[in-house]
Design a protein around this motif. Sequence first.
Motif, PDB file in Angstrom:
ATOM      1  N   LEU A   1     -29.076  87.062  94.020  1.00  0.00           N
ATOM      2  CA  LEU A   1     -30.021  87.585  95.001  1.00  0.00           C
ATOM      3  C   LEU A   1     -30.890  86.473  95.568  1.00  0.00           C
ATOM      4  O   LEU A   1     -31.363  86.558  96.689  1.00  0.00           O
ATOM      5  CB  LEU A   1     -30.931  88.633  94.347  1.00  0.00           C
TER       6      LEU A   1
ATOM      7  N   VAL B   1     -31.199  90.509  86.386  1.00  0.00           N
ATOM      8  CA  VAL B   1     -31.720  91.844  86.693  1.00  0.00           C
ATOM      9  C   VAL B   1     -30.858  92.886  85.989  1.00  0.00           C
ATOM     10  O   VAL B   1     -29.631  92.880  86.115  1.00  0.00           O
ATOM     11  CB  VAL B   1     -31.721  92.094  88.222  1.00  0.00           C
TER      12      VAL B   1
ATOM     13  N   HIS C   1     -41.057  87.433  81.543  1.00  0.00           N
ATOM     14  CA  HIS C   1     -40.698  86.253  80.752  1.00  0.00           C
ATOM     15  C   HIS C   1     -40.763  86.573  79.266  1.00  0.00           C
ATOM     16  O   HIS C   1     -41.768  87.122  78.806  1.00  0.00           O
ATOM     17  CB  HIS C   1     -41.643  85.095  81.079  1.00  0.00           C
TER      18      HIS C   1
ATOM     19  N   THR D   1     -39.586  75.558  86.247  1.00  0.00           N
ATOM     20  CA  THR D   1     -39.292  75.732  87.682  1.00  0.00           C
ATOM     21  C   THR D   1     -40.554  75.485  88.504  1.00  0.00           C
ATOM     22  O   THR D   1     -40.663  74.487  89.212  1.00  0.00           O
ATOM     23  CB  THR D   1     -38.762  77.149  87.952  1.00  0.00           C
TER      24      THR D   1
ATOM     25  N   LEU E   1     -38.801  99.877  91.428  1.00  0.00           N
ATOM     26  CA  LEU E   1     -37.345  99.903  91.213  1.00  0.00           C
ATOM     27  C   LEU E   1     -37.018 100.366  89.798  1.00  0.00           C
ATOM     28  O   LEU E   1     -37.861 100.290  88.902  1.00  0.00           O
ATOM     29  CB  LEU E   1     -36.756  98.502  91.419  1.00  0.00           C
TER      30      LEU E   1
ATOM     31  N   GLY F   1     -38.428  90.397  97.302  1.00  0.00           N
ATOM     32  CA  GLY F   1     -39.221  89.213  97.654  1.00  0.00           C
ATOM     33  C   GLY F   1     -38.614  88.421  98.781  1.00  0.00           C
ATOM     34  O   GLY F   1     -39.306  87.683  99.490  1.00  0.00           O
TER      35      GLY F   1
ATOM     36  N   VAL G   1     -35.144  95.764  86.080  1.00  0.00           N
ATOM     37  CA  VAL G   1     -36.157  94.779  85.675  1.00  0.00           C
ATOM     38  C   VAL G   1     -35.516  93.385  85.616  1.00  0.00           C
ATOM     39  O   VAL G   1     -34.365  93.244  85.207  1.00  0.00           O
ATOM     40  CB  VAL G   1     -36.803  95.153  84.319  1.00  0.00           C
ATOM     41  N   ALA G   2     -36.265  92.396  86.062  1.00  0.00           N
ATOM     42  CA  ALA G   2     -35.787  91.009  86.055  1.00  0.00           C
ATOM     43  C   ALA G   2     -36.367  90.292  84.831  1.00  0.00           C
ATOM     44  O   ALA G   2     -37.547  90.448  84.531  1.00  0.00           O
ATOM     45  CB  ALA G   2     -36.233  90.308  87.340  1.00  0.00           C
TER      46      ALA G   2
ATOM     47  N   ALA H   1     -33.227  91.564  96.572  1.00  0.00           N
ATOM     48  CA  ALA H   1     -34.442  91.047  95.941  1.00  0.00           C
ATOM     49  C   ALA H   1     -35.561  91.242  96.960  1.00  0.00           C
ATOM     50  O   ALA H   1     -35.615  90.545  97.960  1.00  0.00           O
ATOM     51  CB  ALA H   1     -34.308  89.576  95.594  1.00  0.00           C
TER      52      ALA H   1
ATOM     53  N   PRO I   1     -41.229  93.048  93.243  1.00  0.00           N
ATOM     54  CA  PRO I   1     -41.236  93.090  91.773  1.00  0.00           C
ATOM     55  C   PRO I   1     -41.416  91.728  91.106  1.00  0.00           C
ATOM     56  O   PRO I   1     -41.180  90.689  91.707  1.00  0.00           O
ATOM     57  CB  PRO I   1     -39.861  93.663  91.438  1.00  0.00           C
ATOM     58  N   LEU I   2     -41.832  91.771  89.842  1.00  0.00           N
ATOM     59  CA  LEU I   2     -42.140  90.560  89.083  1.00  0.00           C
ATOM     60  C   LEU I   2     -41.050  90.274  88.048  1.00  0.00           C
ATOM     61  O   LEU I   2     -40.376  91.190  87.575  1.00  0.00           O
ATOM     62  CB  LEU I   2     -43.476  90.743  88.358  1.00  0.00           C
TER      63      LEU I   2
HETATM   64  O1  TXA Z   1     -38.784  80.375  88.518  1.00  0.00           O
HETATM   65  C1  TXA Z   1     -39.235  81.496  88.729  1.00  0.00           C
HETATM   66  O2  TXA Z   1     -38.508  82.485  88.873  1.00  0.00           O
HETATM   67  C2  TXA Z   1     -40.770  81.631  88.779  1.00  0.00           C
HETATM   68  C3  TXA Z   1     -41.315  81.294  87.402  1.00  0.00           C
HETATM   69  C4  TXA Z   1     -42.790  81.547  87.294  1.00  0.00           C
HETATM   70  O3  TXA Z   1     -40.612  81.994  86.415  1.00  0.00           O
HETATM   71  N1  TXA Z   1     -41.131  82.949  89.189  1.00  0.00           N
HETATM   72  C5  TXA Z   1     -40.953  83.413  90.444  1.00  0.00           C
HETATM   73  O4  TXA Z   1     -41.401  84.690  90.651  1.00  0.00           O
HETATM   74  O5  TXA Z   1     -40.440  82.749  91.323  1.00  0.00           O
HETATM   75  P1  TXA Z   1     -41.596  85.326  92.095  1.00  0.00           P
HETATM   76  O6  TXA Z   1     -42.292  86.594  91.843  1.00  0.00           O
HETATM   77  O7  TXA Z   1     -42.250  84.358  92.988  1.00  0.00           O
HETATM   78  O8  TXA Z   1     -40.148  85.651  92.579  1.00  0.00           O
HETATM   79  C6  TXA Z   1     -39.381  86.660  91.931  1.00  0.00           C
HETATM   80  C7  TXA Z   1     -38.187  87.059  92.759  1.00  0.00           C
HETATM   81  C8  TXA Z   1     -38.593  87.815  94.010  1.00  0.00           C
HETATM   82  O9  TXA Z   1     -37.743  87.447  95.085  1.00  0.00           O
HETATM   83  C9  TXA Z   1     -38.379  89.270  93.574  1.00  0.00           C
HETATM   84  O10 TXA Z   1     -38.164  90.131  94.653  1.00  0.00           O
HETATM   85  C10 TXA Z   1     -37.151  89.140  92.687  1.00  0.00           C
HETATM   86  O11 TXA Z   1     -37.362  87.928  91.983  1.00  0.00           O
HETATM   87  N2  TXA Z   1     -37.070  90.255  91.708  1.00  0.00           N
HETATM   88  C11 TXA Z   1     -37.897  90.508  90.684  1.00  0.00           C
HETATM   89  N3  TXA Z   1     -37.550  91.664  90.057  1.00  0.00           N
HETATM   90  C12 TXA Z   1     -36.461  92.142  90.696  1.00  0.00           C
HETATM   91  C13 TXA Z   1     -35.631  93.300  90.545  1.00  0.00           C
HETATM   92  N4  TXA Z   1     -35.858  94.208  89.609  1.00  0.00           N
HETATM   93  N5  TXA Z   1     -34.609  93.457  91.415  1.00  0.00           N
HETATM   94  C14 TXA Z   1     -34.370  92.559  92.382  1.00  0.00           C
HETATM   95  N6  TXA Z   1     -35.114  91.447  92.577  1.00  0.00           N
HETATM   96  C15 TXA Z   1     -36.153  91.233  91.763  1.00  0.00           C
END
Ligand code: TXA
Length: 354
Positions: free
Chosen positions: A198, A104, A71, A39, A119, A234, A122-123, A232, A67-68
Amino acid sequence: MQIGTIVYIVDDDNPEEHLIRRAAKILQEGGTVCFPTETVYGLGANALDENSVEKIYKAKGRPSDNPLIVHVHDKNQVEEIAKDITYNAKLLMDKFWPGPLTMVFKKKDIVPLKVTGGLDTVAVRIPSNKIALSLLRESNIMVAAPSANISGKTSPTSASHVIRDLLGRVDSIIAAGDTSVGLESTVIDMTGEVPTILRPGGITLEEIKEVIGEVMVDRPRDDKDKDFVPKAPGMKYVHYSPEAKFVLFMGSVENMTENIRLRAKEEIAKGNRVGIMTTTENQQSYMDIREAVVMPAGSRNNPYSIGREIFRTLRHFDDKKVDIILAEGTEESSIGVAVMNRLKKAAGENVVKV
Ligand code: TXA
Ligand code: MG
Protein backbone atom coordinates in the motif's frame (compact mmCIF):
# COMPACT_ATOMS: atom_id res chain seq x y z
CA MET A 1 -4.07 19.25 29.70
CA GLN A 2 -0.72 19.56 27.98
CA ILE A 3 1.37 22.08 29.92
CA GLY A 4 4.91 21.34 28.84
CA THR A 5 7.08 18.85 27.02
CA ILE A 6 9.85 16.93 28.78
CA VAL A 7 12.81 16.29 26.47
CA TYR A 8 14.98 13.27 27.29
CA ILE A 9 18.36 13.24 25.59
CA VAL A 10 19.17 9.59 25.07
CA ASP A 11 22.17 7.75 23.63
CA ASP A 12 21.35 5.66 20.54
CA ASP A 13 23.76 2.84 21.26
CA ASN A 14 23.32 2.62 25.03
CA PRO A 15 19.89 4.05 25.86
CA GLU A 16 19.96 5.33 29.46
CA GLU A 17 17.63 2.95 31.29
CA HIS A 18 16.39 5.44 33.85
CA LEU A 19 15.30 7.84 31.10
CA ILE A 20 13.58 5.11 29.11
CA ARG A 21 11.76 4.11 32.31
CA ARG A 22 10.47 7.65 32.75
CA ALA A 23 9.24 7.83 29.16
CA ALA A 24 7.66 4.36 29.55
CA LYS A 25 5.79 5.61 32.59
CA ILE A 26 4.34 8.49 30.57
CA LEU A 27 2.99 5.96 28.06
CA GLN A 28 1.55 3.83 30.86
CA GLU A 29 -0.19 6.87 32.29
CA GLY A 30 -1.84 7.67 28.97
CA GLY A 31 0.55 10.35 27.74
CA THR A 32 2.34 10.93 24.45
CA VAL A 33 6.02 10.16 23.81
CA CYS A 34 7.95 10.94 20.63
CA PHE A 35 10.73 8.44 20.02
CA PRO A 36 13.20 7.52 17.29
CA THR A 37 12.71 4.50 15.09
CA GLU A 38 15.04 3.34 12.32
CA THR A 39 12.71 4.90 9.71
CA VAL A 40 11.54 8.25 11.12
CA TYR A 41 10.66 9.56 14.59
CA GLY A 42 7.23 8.44 15.82
CA LEU A 43 4.61 10.15 18.04
CA GLY A 44 3.45 7.36 20.34
CA ALA A 45 0.67 6.63 22.80
CA ASN A 46 -1.09 3.55 24.20
CA ALA A 47 -2.79 1.93 21.19
CA LEU A 48 -5.37 0.15 23.29
CA ASP A 49 -6.60 3.28 25.05
CA GLU A 50 -8.86 5.63 23.08
CA ASN A 51 -8.15 8.71 25.14
CA SER A 52 -4.41 8.28 24.68
CA VAL A 53 -4.81 7.76 20.94
CA GLU A 54 -6.97 10.86 20.67
CA LYS A 55 -3.98 12.90 21.90
CA ILE A 56 -1.92 11.76 18.90
CA TYR A 57 -4.46 13.04 16.37
CA LYS A 58 -4.74 16.29 18.26
CA ALA A 59 -0.99 16.90 18.55
CA LYS A 60 -0.45 16.26 14.83
CA GLY A 61 -3.61 17.88 13.56
CA ARG A 62 -4.24 14.60 11.74
CA PRO A 63 -7.55 13.69 10.04
CA SER A 64 -9.20 11.03 12.20
CA ASP A 65 -9.88 8.64 9.31
CA ASN A 66 -6.15 8.16 8.76
CA PRO A 67 -5.20 5.00 10.70
CA LEU A 68 -2.11 4.54 12.87
CA ILE A 69 0.55 1.84 12.95
CA VAL A 70 0.75 -0.19 16.16
CA HIS A 71 4.33 -0.83 17.30
CA VAL A 72 5.16 -3.95 19.30
CA HIS A 73 8.41 -5.53 20.50
CA ASP A 74 7.57 -9.22 20.21
CA LYS A 75 5.98 -11.27 17.39
CA ASN A 76 3.71 -13.02 19.90
CA GLN A 77 1.97 -9.72 20.63
CA VAL A 78 0.56 -9.64 17.10
CA GLU A 79 -1.95 -12.36 17.94
CA GLU A 80 -3.37 -10.21 20.72
CA ILE A 81 -4.53 -7.56 18.27
CA ALA A 82 -4.78 -9.31 14.86
CA LYS A 83 -6.64 -12.23 13.29
CA ASP A 84 -5.93 -14.53 10.34
CA ILE A 85 -2.15 -14.26 10.44
CA THR A 86 -1.07 -16.11 7.33
CA TYR A 87 1.96 -18.29 6.67
CA ASN A 88 3.27 -15.60 4.31
CA ALA A 89 2.95 -13.04 7.11
CA LYS A 90 5.01 -15.27 9.38
CA LEU A 91 7.67 -15.60 6.71
CA LEU A 92 7.82 -11.82 6.35
CA MET A 93 8.03 -11.33 10.14
CA ASP A 94 10.90 -13.80 10.36
CA LYS A 95 12.78 -12.12 7.56
CA PHE A 96 12.16 -8.40 8.15
CA TRP A 97 11.27 -7.89 11.83
CA PRO A 98 12.47 -6.01 13.65
CA GLY A 99 12.63 -3.57 10.74
CA PRO A 100 10.87 -1.17 8.37
CA LEU A 101 7.96 -3.40 7.30
CA THR A 102 4.37 -2.81 8.47
CA MET A 103 1.75 -5.51 7.94
CA VAL A 104 -2.01 -4.97 7.83
CA PHE A 105 -4.24 -7.71 9.32
CA LYS A 106 -7.89 -8.11 10.30
CA LYS A 107 -8.14 -6.53 13.74
CA LYS A 108 -9.41 -8.01 16.97
CA ASP A 109 -12.06 -6.16 19.00
CA ILE A 110 -9.51 -5.05 21.59
CA VAL A 111 -8.11 -2.50 19.09
CA PRO A 112 -10.12 0.75 19.26
CA LEU A 113 -11.57 1.97 15.95
CA LYS A 114 -9.88 5.26 16.76
CA VAL A 115 -6.51 3.62 16.04
CA THR A 116 -7.63 2.11 12.75
CA GLY A 117 -9.51 5.15 11.48
CA GLY A 118 -12.73 3.13 11.61
CA LEU A 119 -11.34 0.23 9.54
CA ASP A 120 -11.65 -3.42 10.57
CA THR A 121 -7.95 -3.91 9.95
CA VAL A 122 -4.87 -3.00 11.99
CA ALA A 123 -1.32 -2.18 10.89
CA VAL A 124 1.55 -3.61 12.98
CA ARG A 125 5.32 -3.50 13.03
CA ILE A 126 8.34 -4.21 15.24
CA PRO A 127 10.87 -1.41 14.82
CA SER A 128 14.58 -2.23 15.04
CA ASN A 129 15.82 0.99 16.67
CA LYS A 130 17.30 0.21 20.11
CA ILE A 131 15.55 3.07 21.88
CA ALA A 132 12.18 2.19 20.33
CA LEU A 133 12.56 -1.44 21.33
CA SER A 134 13.57 -0.69 24.90
CA LEU A 135 10.68 1.78 25.28
CA LEU A 136 8.21 -0.82 23.99
CA ARG A 137 9.70 -3.52 26.21
CA GLU A 138 9.97 -1.37 29.33
CA SER A 139 6.42 0.03 29.06
CA ASN A 140 5.00 -3.31 27.89
CA ILE A 141 2.51 -1.23 25.96
CA MET A 142 1.52 -1.54 22.32
CA VAL A 143 2.24 1.90 20.94
CA ALA A 144 0.25 3.55 18.16
CA ALA A 145 2.60 5.94 16.41
CA PRO A 146 2.44 7.98 13.24
CA SER A 147 5.44 9.97 12.10
CA ALA A 148 6.16 12.75 14.62
CA ASN A 149 5.46 15.74 12.38
CA ILE A 150 2.62 18.18 12.02
CA SER A 151 0.19 16.58 9.58
CA GLY A 152 1.13 17.32 5.95
CA LYS A 153 4.77 18.23 6.67
CA THR A 154 7.83 16.12 5.92
CA SER A 155 8.53 13.22 8.26
CA PRO A 156 11.11 13.90 11.00
CA THR A 157 14.47 12.19 10.65
CA SER A 158 16.19 14.04 13.47
CA ALA A 159 15.29 15.11 16.99
CA SER A 160 15.43 18.78 16.02
CA HIS A 161 12.63 18.23 13.46
CA VAL A 162 10.41 16.74 16.17
CA ILE A 163 11.21 19.52 18.59
CA ARG A 164 10.40 22.13 15.98
CA ASP A 165 7.04 20.56 15.09
CA LEU A 166 5.78 19.20 18.40
CA LEU A 167 7.38 20.93 21.40
CA GLY A 168 4.52 22.04 23.63
CA ARG A 169 2.07 19.71 21.84
CA VAL A 170 3.22 16.37 23.35
CA ASP A 171 4.13 15.17 26.85
CA SER A 172 7.67 14.11 26.03
CA ILE A 173 10.27 13.74 23.31
CA ILE A 174 13.13 11.27 23.34
CA ALA A 175 15.85 13.15 21.50
CA ALA A 176 18.52 10.88 20.04
CA GLY A 177 20.47 10.73 16.78
CA ASP A 178 19.35 10.89 13.16
CA THR A 179 17.31 7.98 11.85
CA SER A 180 19.16 5.45 9.71
CA VAL A 181 16.64 4.59 6.98
CA GLY A 182 15.14 8.08 6.68
CA LEU A 183 11.98 6.89 4.86
CA GLU A 184 8.91 5.36 6.51
CA SER A 185 8.21 1.65 6.61
CA THR A 186 6.75 -0.28 3.71
CA VAL A 187 3.04 -0.96 4.39
CA ILE A 188 1.75 -4.28 3.04
CA ASP A 189 -1.84 -5.51 3.27
CA MET A 190 -1.87 -9.19 4.25
CA THR A 191 -5.67 -9.59 4.32
CA GLY A 192 -6.25 -10.39 0.65
CA GLU A 193 -5.53 -13.43 -1.50
CA VAL A 194 -2.30 -11.80 -2.70
CA PRO A 195 -0.35 -9.49 -0.34
CA THR A 196 -0.49 -5.91 -1.61
CA ILE A 197 1.97 -3.11 -1.01
CA LEU A 198 0.00 0.00 0.00
CA ARG A 199 2.96 2.30 0.63
CA PRO A 200 6.51 1.75 -0.67
CA GLY A 201 9.12 2.19 2.04
CA GLY A 202 12.26 0.89 3.70
CA ILE A 203 11.83 -2.72 2.50
CA THR A 204 11.67 -3.02 -1.29
CA LEU A 205 9.20 -4.93 -3.48
CA GLU A 206 12.07 -7.08 -4.73
CA GLU A 207 13.08 -8.06 -1.18
CA ILE A 208 9.49 -9.02 -0.33
CA LYS A 209 9.03 -11.00 -3.54
CA GLU A 210 12.13 -13.00 -2.71
CA VAL A 211 10.45 -14.24 0.46
CA ILE A 212 6.81 -14.80 -0.54
CA GLY A 213 6.70 -14.76 -4.34
CA GLU A 214 3.58 -13.08 -5.64
CA VAL A 215 2.98 -9.51 -4.43
CA MET A 216 0.74 -6.77 -5.82
CA VAL A 217 1.23 -3.01 -5.60
CA ASP A 218 -1.71 -0.68 -4.87
CA ARG A 219 -2.23 1.76 -7.71
CA PRO A 220 -0.35 4.99 -7.15
CA ARG A 221 -2.39 8.15 -6.82
CA ASP A 222 -0.87 9.90 -9.82
CA ASP A 223 -3.34 8.11 -12.13
CA LYS A 224 -5.59 11.13 -12.50
CA ASP A 225 -8.71 9.44 -11.23
CA LYS A 226 -10.74 11.57 -8.86
CA ASP A 227 -12.77 8.60 -7.59
CA PHE A 228 -9.74 6.51 -6.76
CA VAL A 229 -9.61 5.61 -3.08
CA PRO A 230 -6.22 4.26 -2.01
CA LYS A 231 -6.27 1.34 0.42
CA ALA A 232 -3.88 3.08 2.81
CA PRO A 233 -6.02 6.10 3.72
CA GLY A 234 -2.89 8.12 4.48
CA MET A 235 -1.89 8.01 0.83
CA LYS A 236 -4.73 10.32 -0.19
CA TYR A 237 -3.66 13.31 1.90
CA VAL A 238 -1.26 16.07 0.97
CA HIS A 239 2.08 15.00 2.30
CA TYR A 240 5.70 15.93 2.69
CA SER A 241 5.18 19.55 1.80
CA PRO A 242 8.14 21.82 2.36
CA GLU A 243 7.34 25.50 2.88
CA ALA A 244 8.70 26.38 -0.55
CA LYS A 245 7.14 25.43 -3.88
CA PHE A 246 8.63 22.06 -4.83
CA VAL A 247 9.27 21.13 -8.47
CA LEU A 248 10.42 17.62 -9.36
CA PHE A 249 12.33 16.97 -12.59
CA MET A 250 12.34 13.47 -14.09
CA GLY A 251 14.56 12.24 -16.90
CA SER A 252 18.22 11.57 -17.66
CA VAL A 253 20.72 13.30 -15.38
CA GLU A 254 21.89 15.35 -18.34
CA ASN A 255 18.38 16.58 -19.20
CA MET A 256 17.43 17.23 -15.59
CA THR A 257 20.62 19.24 -15.07
CA GLU A 258 20.09 21.34 -18.18
CA ASN A 259 16.46 22.07 -17.35
CA ILE A 260 17.06 22.81 -13.69
CA ARG A 261 19.86 25.22 -14.62
CA LEU A 262 17.57 27.09 -17.01
CA ARG A 263 14.69 27.22 -14.56
CA ALA A 264 16.98 28.29 -11.70
CA LYS A 265 18.25 31.24 -13.71
CA GLU A 266 14.70 32.23 -14.67
CA GLU A 267 13.53 32.12 -11.07
CA ILE A 268 16.54 34.06 -9.83
CA ALA A 269 15.88 36.70 -12.48
CA LYS A 270 12.33 37.00 -11.08
CA GLY A 271 13.83 37.68 -7.67
CA ASN A 272 13.09 34.27 -6.15
CA ARG A 273 15.40 32.45 -3.77
CA VAL A 274 16.15 29.08 -5.38
CA GLY A 275 17.10 25.75 -3.81
CA ILE A 276 18.50 22.94 -5.94
CA MET A 277 18.29 19.36 -4.68
CA THR A 278 20.86 17.19 -6.40
CA THR A 279 23.28 14.38 -5.52
CA THR A 280 26.91 14.44 -4.42
CA GLU A 281 27.95 13.35 -7.93
CA ASN A 282 26.17 16.18 -9.69
CA GLN A 283 26.35 19.15 -7.34
CA GLN A 284 29.29 20.74 -9.16
CA SER A 285 27.01 21.16 -12.20
CA TYR A 286 25.29 24.03 -10.41
CA MET A 287 28.21 25.61 -8.61
CA ASP A 288 28.39 28.58 -10.99
CA ILE A 289 24.79 29.56 -10.10
CA ARG A 290 26.02 31.40 -7.04
CA GLU A 291 22.66 32.74 -5.87
CA ALA A 292 21.16 29.24 -5.53
CA VAL A 293 21.28 27.06 -2.42
CA VAL A 294 22.62 23.77 -3.79
CA MET A 295 22.20 20.70 -1.56
CA PRO A 296 23.06 17.11 -2.35
CA ALA A 297 20.63 14.52 -0.95
CA GLY A 298 22.83 11.42 -0.93
CA SER A 299 24.70 9.76 -3.75
CA ARG A 300 23.34 8.36 -6.99
CA ASN A 301 25.67 5.37 -6.54
CA ASN A 302 23.95 4.52 -3.28
CA PRO A 303 20.16 4.95 -3.52
CA TYR A 304 19.79 4.14 0.20
CA SER A 305 21.79 7.27 0.99
CA ILE A 306 19.24 9.29 -0.98
CA GLY A 307 16.45 7.72 1.10
CA ARG A 308 18.30 8.69 4.26
CA GLU A 309 18.77 12.30 3.19
CA ILE A 310 15.62 13.46 1.36
CA PHE A 311 13.50 14.59 4.30
CA ARG A 312 16.50 16.21 5.97
CA THR A 313 17.34 18.05 2.78
CA LEU A 314 13.77 19.30 2.31
CA ARG A 315 13.80 20.69 5.84
CA HIS A 316 17.20 22.26 5.21
CA PHE A 317 15.74 24.23 2.31
CA ASP A 318 13.00 25.47 4.64
CA ASP A 319 15.68 26.67 7.07
CA LYS A 320 17.34 28.54 4.21
CA LYS A 321 13.99 30.17 3.42
CA VAL A 322 14.08 29.44 -0.29
CA ASP A 323 10.97 30.26 -2.37
CA ILE A 324 11.26 27.36 -4.77
CA ILE A 325 13.06 23.99 -4.71
CA LEU A 326 14.13 22.39 -8.01
CA ALA A 327 14.81 18.70 -7.43
CA GLU A 328 16.43 15.96 -9.49
CA GLY A 329 14.44 12.73 -9.52
CA THR A 330 16.05 9.35 -9.12
CA GLU A 331 15.66 5.94 -10.74
CA GLU A 332 12.41 4.24 -9.74
CA SER A 333 13.76 0.86 -8.79
CA SER A 334 14.63 -0.78 -5.46
CA ILE A 335 14.53 1.85 -2.66
CA GLY A 336 14.22 4.51 -5.37
CA VAL A 337 10.53 3.60 -5.65
CA ALA A 338 9.92 4.84 -2.10
CA VAL A 339 12.10 7.91 -2.64
CA MET A 340 10.17 8.90 -5.76
CA ASN A 341 6.83 8.19 -4.08
CA ARG A 342 7.69 10.82 -1.43
CA LEU A 343 9.11 13.32 -3.92
CA LYS A 344 6.08 13.05 -6.23
CA LYS A 345 3.80 13.67 -3.27
CA ALA A 346 5.86 16.68 -2.25
CA ALA A 347 5.60 17.96 -5.84
CA GLY A 348 1.90 17.34 -6.47
CA GLU A 349 1.20 18.75 -9.92
CA ASN A 350 4.67 20.23 -10.21
CA VAL A 351 6.40 17.37 -12.01
CA VAL A 352 8.44 18.20 -15.11
CA LYS A 353 9.36 15.29 -17.40
CA VAL A 354 12.46 16.20 -19.41
O1 TXA B 1 8.06 4.00 9.48
C1 TXA B 1 6.89 4.22 9.80
O2 TXA B 1 5.95 3.55 9.36
C2 TXA B 1 6.65 5.35 10.81
C3 TXA B 1 7.30 4.96 12.12
C4 TXA B 1 6.99 5.93 13.23
O3 TXA B 1 6.94 3.66 12.48
N1 TXA B 1 5.25 5.58 10.95
C5 TXA B 1 4.48 6.14 9.99
O4 TXA B 1 3.17 6.31 10.34
O5 TXA B 1 4.92 6.47 8.91
P1 TXA B 1 2.16 7.23 9.52
O6 TXA B 1 0.96 7.30 10.36
O7 TXA B 1 2.81 8.50 9.16
O8 TXA B 1 1.82 6.39 8.25
C6 TXA B 1 1.07 5.19 8.36
C7 TXA B 1 0.55 4.74 7.02
C8 TXA B 1 -0.54 5.66 6.50
O9 TXA B 1 -0.41 5.80 5.09
C9 TXA B 1 -1.81 4.90 6.89
O10 TXA B 1 -2.91 5.23 6.09
C10 TXA B 1 -1.37 3.46 6.69
O11 TXA B 1 -0.03 3.44 7.16
N2 TXA B 1 -2.17 2.52 7.52
C11 TXA B 1 -2.20 2.43 8.86
N3 TXA B 1 -3.12 1.51 9.26
C12 TXA B 1 -3.68 1.00 8.14
C13 TXA B 1 -4.70 0.03 7.87
N4 TXA B 1 -5.34 -0.60 8.84
N5 TXA B 1 -5.01 -0.21 6.58
C14 TXA B 1 -4.39 0.43 5.58
N6 TXA B 1 -3.42 1.36 5.76
C15 TXA B 1 -3.07 1.66 7.02
MG1 MG C 1 3.39 10.30 8.27
